[in-house]
Design an enzyme around this catalytic site. Structure first.
Site, mmCIF file in Angstrom:
data_model
loop_
_atom_site.group_PDB
_atom_site.id
_atom_site.type_symbol
_atom_site.label_atom_id
_atom_site.label_comp_id
_atom_site.label_asym_id
_atom_site.label_seq_id
_atom_site.Cartn_x
_atom_site.Cartn_y
_atom_site.Cartn_z
ATOM 1 N N THR A 138 0.864 -1.187 0.000
ATOM 2 C CA THR A 138 0.000 0.000 0.000
ATOM 3 C C THR A 138 0.899 1.234 0.000
ATOM 4 O O THR A 138 2.130 1.133 0.144
ATOM 5 C CB THR A 138 -0.903 0.033 1.239
ATOM 6 O OG1 THR A 138 -0.095 0.262 2.411
ATOM 7 C CG2 THR A 138 -1.681 -1.269 1.414
ATOM 8 N N ASP A 139 0.282 2.406 -0.133
ATOM 9 C CA ASP A 139 1.070 3.638 -0.116
ATOM 10 C C ASP A 139 1.821 3.811 1.208
ATOM 11 O O ASP A 139 2.948 4.312 1.228
ATOM 12 C CB ASP A 139 0.155 4.849 -0.335
ATOM 13 C CG ASP A 139 -0.373 4.912 -1.761
ATOM 14 O OD1 ASP A 139 0.273 4.324 -2.663
ATOM 15 O OD2 ASP A 139 -1.430 5.531 -1.968
ATOM 16 N N CYS A 140 1.190 3.403 2.307
ATOM 17 C CA CYS A 140 1.847 3.568 3.612
ATOM 18 C C CYS A 140 2.663 2.343 4.032
ATOM 19 O O CYS A 140 3.529 2.441 4.901
ATOM 20 C CB CYS A 140 0.819 3.925 4.688
ATOM 21 S SG CYS A 140 -0.665 2.902 4.667
ATOM 22 N N TYR A 141 2.378 1.181 3.414
ATOM 23 C CA TYR A 141 3.140 -0.032 3.679
ATOM 24 C C TYR A 141 3.557 -0.633 2.338
ATOM 25 O O TYR A 141 2.946 -1.590 1.839
ATOM 26 C CB TYR A 141 2.295 -1.034 4.468
ATOM 27 C CG TYR A 141 1.935 -0.578 5.862
ATOM 28 C CD1 TYR A 141 2.890 -0.551 6.876
ATOM 29 C CD2 TYR A 141 0.634 -0.180 6.172
ATOM 30 C CE1 TYR A 141 2.565 -0.139 8.155
ATOM 31 C CE2 TYR A 141 0.295 0.240 7.441
ATOM 32 C CZ TYR A 141 1.268 0.261 8.430
ATOM 33 O OH TYR A 141 0.942 0.673 9.697
#
Length: 397
Positions: A138-141
């Site tokens: 994901t964008d954050c992970y």
């Protein structure tokens, strides 16, 4: 009063504070449950209540509903772990980014004799465990895969949390069928050639306080070598089971949910194991101190093996009830059911239960273990439900 119990009006001859003060001064009289049961042959409950301050209990057996929470910490770049394996065993990936719960019975079908219980034991033994995890990114992970080794020194949190431990009583298992069967009560030979049982009898914690007057949320206990706590009533907590004339349930009734620091535990009292053709489980050692607040509790802890009955169940024929027996007979190595003599063997360790009760006794006598009063009692009026097979929902939204 929100949590009044049937014993609310019993006059207390001692309080937790008075007993703890005696423990601090080194004056408390502490006996194991076996010792007080023997004492009860020559002393009345009134005399025991006057003489004894604390009774220690113990059990060490397979407790399948057990496990451990771990937090691995974040890598750089980070990953949201959606599928997690530890030493090839799949564990929960449903606890946000880098938390997991290792269930004792988690296993790898390719290696069924090694499972979550063994991972927990290996962690306590200080071993490195292979962690492999995958996420969608994901964008954050952004990371999608990670492979590394972890141990108790590298993770952030590690604590044992067991949803159902220390059964108040449990069935005796036997098998009337023509074939050998493999169960969580061990291997049962055909035609009732053997029977297995699990509870430590007069040493068992919840048999010494059958109404859980002193055992509730916040009770400090011995858990796998260290201090732990009762966290909640255990799953399948059942107060509706039949009792004998001594007030003891004659089948599996109350249970405890317990929690403790995995880093402080010992594999002397926490062991992974495997039942042939059944699966993995975790042997857990639990000891609970029973404060003798009054005569009623003195009467409860005076219970002896011959007064504790349990139910004999046919695991080879739909769990049909075959009769009852008691723990004196079970521990003798032979019981009689329907006119047939059956060899018995425990699937728990009485010697370890005795060791735990003695160890807890010494910790209390030396002032290293104080009693904690429950902040919430156990519930009343509960009964377990069976899972119904339904083709359609009854409730829609």
């Amino acid at each position: 009063m929100a949590f009044a119990t049937p014993y609310h009006f019993i006059a207390m001859s001692k309080t937790y504070q008075q007993i703890n003060d005696k423990i601090r001064r080194g004056e408390a009289v502490v006996l194991t449950a076996e010792e007080v049961s023997e004492l009860a042959r020559s002393m009345s409950p009134e005399e025991i209540a006057e003489k004894v301050d604390v009774v220690t209990t113990g059990t060490f057996g397979a407790m399948c509903s057990s496990g451990a929470f771990l937090n691995f910490g974040h890598a750089d770049p980070p990953i949201r772990m959606e599928r997690i394996e530890l030493n090839g065993v799949s564990v929960s990936g449903g606890l946000a980014a880098v938390d997991t719960y290792i269930g004792a019975t988690d296993s790898n079908p390719a290696n069924p004799a090694y499972g979550g219980a063994h991972i927990i034991e290996d962690l306590v033994n200080g071993k490195d465990i292979l962690l492999e995890a995958w996420g969608k990114g994901t964008d954050c992970y952004p990371r999608r895969h990670i492979r590394t080794y972890i141990n108790l020194d590298t993770v952030n949190e590690a604590y044992l949390y067991n949803p159902r431990n220390a059964y108040q009583n449990y069935n005796v298992a036997t098998n009337t069928s023509d074939r050998t069967i493999h169960t969580y009560m061990g291997t049962l030979l055909p035609k009732m050639k053997n029977a297995s049982y699990s509870t430590s009898g007069e040493l068992s914690p919840l048999l010494n306080d059958p109404q859980c007057r002193t055992i509730g949320l916040g009770t400090r206990i011995f858990l796998a070598g260290t201090e732990g706590y009762v966290a909640w009533n255990g799953t399948q907590f059942d107060t509706s089971k039949e009792t004998n004339r001594y007030g003891i349930p004659t089948s599996n009734a109350r249970t405890l949910a317990v929690v403790g620091n995995l880093r402080e535990m010992s594999t002397e009292y926490l062991r992974g194991m495997y039942y042939d053709q059944y699966g993995c489980s975790l042997f857990v050692g639990i000891g609970i101190p029973i404060p003798i607040l009054d005569v009623d509790l003195a009467r409860c802890v005076s219970i002896r093996n011959e007064q504790i009955e349990t139910t004999v169940v046919d695991y080879g024929n739909g769990n049909k009830v075959l009769g009852k027996t008691n723990y004196a007979a079970l521990q003798s190595g032979e019981i009689e059911v329907g006119g047939q003599r059956i060899r018995t063997a425990p699937v728990s360790s009485l010697s370890k239960a005795r060791e735990i009760a003695e160890l807890l006794k010494e910790r209390i006598r030396s002032g290293r273990f104080l009693l904690s009063e429950p902040v919430r009692p156990m519930p009343a009026g509960t009964a377990t439900k069976k899972l119904e097979i339904r083709e359609t929902p009854e409730r829609t939204y």
